[in-house]
Motif scaffolding. Sequence first.
Motif, PDB file in Angstrom:
ATOM      1  N   MET A   1     102.659  83.563 -27.290  1.00 50.72           N
ATOM      2  CA  MET A   1     101.440  82.944 -27.774  1.00 50.72           C
ATOM      3  C   MET A   1     100.874  82.021 -26.705  1.00 50.72           C
ATOM      4  O   MET A   1     101.610  81.359 -26.004  1.00 50.72           O
ATOM      5  N   VAL A  30      95.742  83.656 -33.829  1.00 49.80           N
ATOM      6  CA  VAL A  30      96.871  83.453 -34.722  1.00 49.80           C
ATOM      7  C   VAL A  30      96.558  82.322 -35.698  1.00 49.80           C
ATOM      8  O   VAL A  30      96.931  82.364 -36.854  1.00 49.80           O
ATOM      9  N   PHE A  64      95.497  79.011 -31.240  1.00 53.11           N
ATOM     10  CA  PHE A  64      96.511  79.867 -30.634  1.00 53.11           C
ATOM     11  C   PHE A  64      96.084  81.320 -30.737  1.00 53.11           C
ATOM     12  O   PHE A  64      95.451  81.726 -31.710  1.00 53.11           O
ATOM     13  N   LYS A  66      97.665  85.480 -30.069  1.00 46.46           N
ATOM     14  CA  LYS A  66      98.921  86.221 -30.091  1.00 46.46           C
ATOM     15  C   LYS A  66      99.407  86.604 -28.687  1.00 46.46           C
ATOM     16  O   LYS A  66     100.600  86.607 -28.413  1.00 46.46           O
TER      17      LYS A  66
END
Length: 143
Positions: A1, A30, A64, A66
């Motif tokens: 991440m 995310v 964030f 992935k």
Amino acid sequence: MALVLIRGENNSKLLNSIADLERHGNLNLVSKPKIIDAKFADRLVENILKSKLRSKSNVATSFFIKEDTTLSIIQIKKIHPPAHVVIISDEYDGYEELKKKLETAPNFEGYYSHKSKSTGMKDYKLKNKKIIKNNKLNSYSTK
């Protein structure tokens, strides 16, 4: 991440940048984008770049994604978002501080993902609007 920080002139440029990252950069969010103080974002970017910024930002957001740091940098270089996008890796001093701020920061309003959450088509003829899963949907195979 990877942790993404976007700074810009106004909210619409930030929203367009997030959409560009997702649509054209093929990056997957995310977490929901959070509002970050623009002065903090400017100071953090100056510490990372080790130089003064040409222009200060009015708004900033962070979230964030992935993908890992290297892949996300490569993908962002391919597109030209309308705001300043910075990938913050855990090697930088401000990473932990920004991560901590994200826990309590309010959501950045106006963003929605264009990616479909559904795995099939809705059948509107049924009363309960049941989702029909069809693996051959939009498929050119004859199997």
